[in-house]
Design an enzyme around this catalytic site. Sequence first.
Site, short mmCIF file in Angstrom:
data_model
loop_
_atom_site.label_atom_id
_atom_site.label_comp_id
_atom_site.label_asym_id
_atom_site.label_seq_id
_atom_site.Cartn_x
_atom_site.Cartn_y
_atom_site.Cartn_z
N GLY A 195 0.80 -1.22 0.00
CA GLY A 195 0.00 0.00 0.00
C GLY A 195 0.83 1.26 0.00
O GLY A 195 0.29 2.36 0.09
N ILE A 226 12.49 13.32 -2.95
CA ILE A 226 11.14 12.78 -2.71
C ILE A 226 10.57 12.40 -4.08
O ILE A 226 10.38 13.24 -4.95
CB ILE A 226 10.26 13.83 -2.00
N ASN A 261 7.69 10.95 -5.05
CA ASN A 261 6.29 11.24 -5.34
C ASN A 261 5.70 11.88 -4.09
O ASN A 261 5.50 11.22 -3.08
CB ASN A 261 5.56 9.93 -5.69
N LYS A 284 2.89 12.76 -3.08
CA LYS A 284 1.64 12.26 -2.52
C LYS A 284 1.87 10.98 -1.71
O LYS A 284 1.44 10.88 -0.55
CB LYS A 284 0.66 11.99 -3.65
N GLY A 343 15.18 5.83 1.99
CA GLY A 343 13.88 5.28 2.38
C GLY A 343 13.08 6.25 3.23
O GLY A 343 13.64 7.08 3.93
N GLU A 388 9.71 4.38 7.36
CA GLU A 388 9.70 4.21 8.81
C GLU A 388 10.02 5.47 9.58
O GLU A 388 9.63 5.63 10.73
CB GLU A 388 10.68 3.09 9.19
#
Lengths: 774, 328
Positions: A502, A662, A664, A666, A734, A737
């Site tokens: 997701g 970044i 994307n 959204k 990443g 997290e």
Amino acid sequence: MSNVQNAVIGTVRTVLGWVPSQWLPGGTPDPLIERRAAIGQQASRLDGPAKVSGQARFAADVAMAGLSYATLVHSPITRGRITKLESGAAEAAPGVILVMTYHNMPRLGIVPMIGGTNLSAAGNSALPTMQGPDIWYNGQVVAMVLAETQEQADYAASLIEIDYREDSAKTSFENAKPDSRAPASVLFEKNHVSIGNAEQELNRAAFKVDNIYRTPGHNHNAIELHAVTVAWDGDTVLLHDATQAISATASAIAKLFNLKNEQVRVLSPLVGGGFGGKAFWDHQIIAVAAAKLAARPVRLILSRDSVYRMIGGRSPSEQRVAVGADAEGKFTSIIHTGYSIMPPYAACPEPYTLGTRAIYKSKSFEIIQRYLDLDIVPNTFMRAPGEAIGTFALENAVDELAHEMGLDPIELRLRNEPEKHPISGATFSQHATRQAYLDGAERFGWEQREARPGARRDGEWRIGMGCASGGFPYVRMPGVNIRIELRRDGSAKISCSAQEMGMGTATVQTQHAADRLGLPVEAISFELGDSALPVAPMAGGSSQTASLSGAVIAGAERLTIELLRLAGNDSPIAGLRAGEVQLAKEGIASLDDPSRYESFRSIMARASRDEVTVTASGSPPLEMFKFAMHSSSAIFCQLRVSDVTGEIRVDRMLGSFDCGTILNPKTAASQFKGGMIMGLGLALTEETLFDERSGRIMNASLADYHVPSHLDVPEIDVIWTGIPDPRSPLGARGIGEIGITGVAAAVANAVFNATGTRVRDLPITLDKVLSEIP
Amino acid sequence: MIPFTYTRASSADEAASMAIRTGHKLLGGGTNLVDLMRKNVELPSCLVDVTALSDSIKETQEGGVMIGAAARNSAVAAHPLVRTRYPMLSRAILAGASAQIRNMATVAGNLMQRTRCIYFNDVAGSRCNKRSPGSGCDAVGGFNRYHAIIGAAPACIATHPSDMCVALAALDARIHVYNKNATRIIPIVDFHGFPADRPDLETVLEAGDVITSIEIPVSPFAARSAYRKVRDRASYAFALVSVAAGVTMRERTIDDIRVAFGGIAPKPWRAFRVEMALRGGPATQEAFDDAVEAELARAVPLAGNAFKIGLTKRTLSAVLTELTGDAR
Ligand SMILES: Cc1cc2nc3c(=O)[nH]c(=O)nc-3n(C[C@H](O)[C@H](O)[C@H](O)COP(=O)(O)OP(=O)(O)OC[C@H]3O[C@@H](n4cnc5c(N)ncnc54)[C@H](O)[C@@H]3O)c2cc1C
């Protein structure tokens, strides 16, 4: 990990130090950092429409002819042995197909465990699954019932009679301390770090804090329950699984059931949340075994209760953090030690000191973690293992020190910003914590904060502001394999057994592949979620995007070489080598002279090819060893504390992130916000009620285990520096997290600012605050 | 869950005749009963659906309100009669559960809902005198933050979890119960019992009893009433402490007062001692404090819930200060 491995990693690091950086992948920054079209664009998740219209099929939704349904029975005792097992009544109950216990469970070995050494492993427990009468922890699966309907299976499960002989169990955190062990390493890091004499420096520091911080256990609560639908066909088996470890699950099943890898297929195109909890556990093994014994397709959906009982969570911790500073506020001593639970049969440590090694410079350090051996369901990773709770302790302590010194807590942090990695001395690949703080403070309106606790009020509510640093390391996993099929019609298909929980993995890699291959986004399809596709490691450690990106880079290089070969001598690009061209405008162009260009279509037509397919694997992640690669964040929080009841209500939060490019906005904002909301749960409400008298989890339901409700979640603002990391694919690190890190401390610090009460024991419930309000 | 049959009752009479049979259990919205069946805490062999009983909300001849047993919690909270005459009841209902649960839950079911004690809910692993009398109580020495500080017994320290009932207790509601051609009316303060030796007996209802309606008498407290719930989450959490209160003032003196507490006792706790202490007296901080001292003098705090004593005092004091504010 062993001392030997520590030594090897140490040696690799030393050698790499001598290697000129151009050698390394990423030594010359990824050209797409500069030249990007689709990357960085706001794009909705490709799986969105299917999900909101109910078309998406999860592991528990797959229809199959002749499906049967399974229910599990868990041990209500903690240590001991089954002395009587009576399943006759269950077997005779309506609809029952099979009762499986250790009596008739096929004899199976132990799965390979998650760990640094074996990336194709995803096992969470080294205990046997229903192989004998021994009970190791409360909640262990002791029986499975298979029936024509779920209700029949549930009912029959209640008819199984089991007697136990109870042995004494290790269930007390406190009592286990004398027998604690200090491992040689924690994940990839050496456990014990001792630089200078930190105790001595602390003693003579001009300012110091030295406290114990406690965090409770936490359980996994992904909305989608763990589920698997299994069918054997002859000697091959198909699993529709909810997993964040597709290839590893397939190879674990193959190993356990003595099959060749090709005989096992795992499909998991969509997962309703993983967070570390959806690797390999007993339920997959049981479902595969049951389907074999019953010769029927099997569906096993864990109940919420079962998830608590048999899927481990985040270990509780007790951490000592001491920070000493000189008169200027420069840290002279950082001590971070403590205890967490890690039974010998578990695979995933809770590495709460790792973040502390990378965040501040200090004259001296003393860091060591100790494991307690308790009889519990093996603990596992949960979003930002380590940093989520480590930052609570450290960043609380830093705030305490700032208060002690009468210094703004941001100022104190900035004074101790490291120029290089504080322990290893490695150069940071990119590091803009300062900018994250300054941008965040301005946007949040930090100057409105009153330094004096309890100074701001609104009726019965005391208002407080707090901030804290978060952080998470960059990881790129080796062993990501990928296939690219470029077609003459100008479309391309990328395939990899990666997992989509997701986050938007397929969406972002589609954007990436478009830019990397010089194609429009619409021309790309990204296929994942199937173990039959090229092998990829599990999604974890916030590493999947960087790891996949590295593989797409490798694939594009292969494709370039293949296309140049096909182009031959009659092409405008003849004679150019892979390093001298780029894929752009649906073709290949010379870097020096863009007019030397030929389209994919033309190359393939001339070569009479309908498609060109290449496979490749991401380069070894040497950049991780050469550079210190860390993301960081500054979390801000404003909240209210009732003078009357001690209730805490958070009014707004802001996260300012330094995580490289970044890809994307959204999907990234969703990751950050989701992490911060989970951080609110960590701060204020979440707690596994582990009854030490029995070793049993008492709040195994969403009614009793409090995750934040809608009304608990305030407006959340997220911003980022967006500065690319020159050492990583696409300049990205990443982001999955880091959102949760720092949040609990920012909340605790805001509570202190509001009330003058320092809560060092999570969750910060009203009774803990109230005890100090007059 | 064990197998069961399902049937619908179309009248109170029909429901009563079925309810008296062994293993038969009335079903309202099912938001509590079905959960407990899934956990094997409740093991009925037949569910008698009583949602066809009256769900009307009507004014009584005396000027009070009569609420049918099957009225949904959300319908009650939203009803103009309730909102204008008993605003504290509206607020109490809306402070409970979630919108989805309130849409399903009936008022009779709310009255009859069972405790949220985590040991009561754990059939496989915990002892509970409420589930099986005489087996012992694991809550006393365990996690008891949500448990009772007053009115409990060594055998059982569970609380009654309802918000609605706390407001009903302050409003002197009367429960209409039908059985065998007769209706009796039970004041809410007598409806729920004390655990003593039989914590499994939670209400005065007997076999075959069916709740048909809840009557709320005329109340002079609408203008000055409040429901305040203290909880761990901003919504969707049971009360640690809640206060329902209404006052009428004569100048600066408290003319009359109703107070009930939730979250601290095995039943919705009508605070008669608080009322007695404050009735006819001044609305001062000291008076509030003394009154609540008198009420909680018999409180027996446990390891996990001692904070509730102070919390109850503070919450009541804040509520009464606000209600009597402009008159002081
Ligand atoms: C997650 C969750 C959170 C919740 N939070 C709150 C909260 O914060 N505050 C709060 O107050 N409540 C809360 N609730 C409880 C909720 O209010 C109750 O579940 C609900 O009111 C029960 O009503 P029902 O109609 O669904 O009852 P049912 O579940 O149908 O029945 C409950 C009991 O009532 C009996 N019964 C039903 N009708 C009659 C009748 N006519 N005569 C005699 N007996 C009858 C049944 O036999 C059964 O024993 C929560 C519930 C859940 C699941």
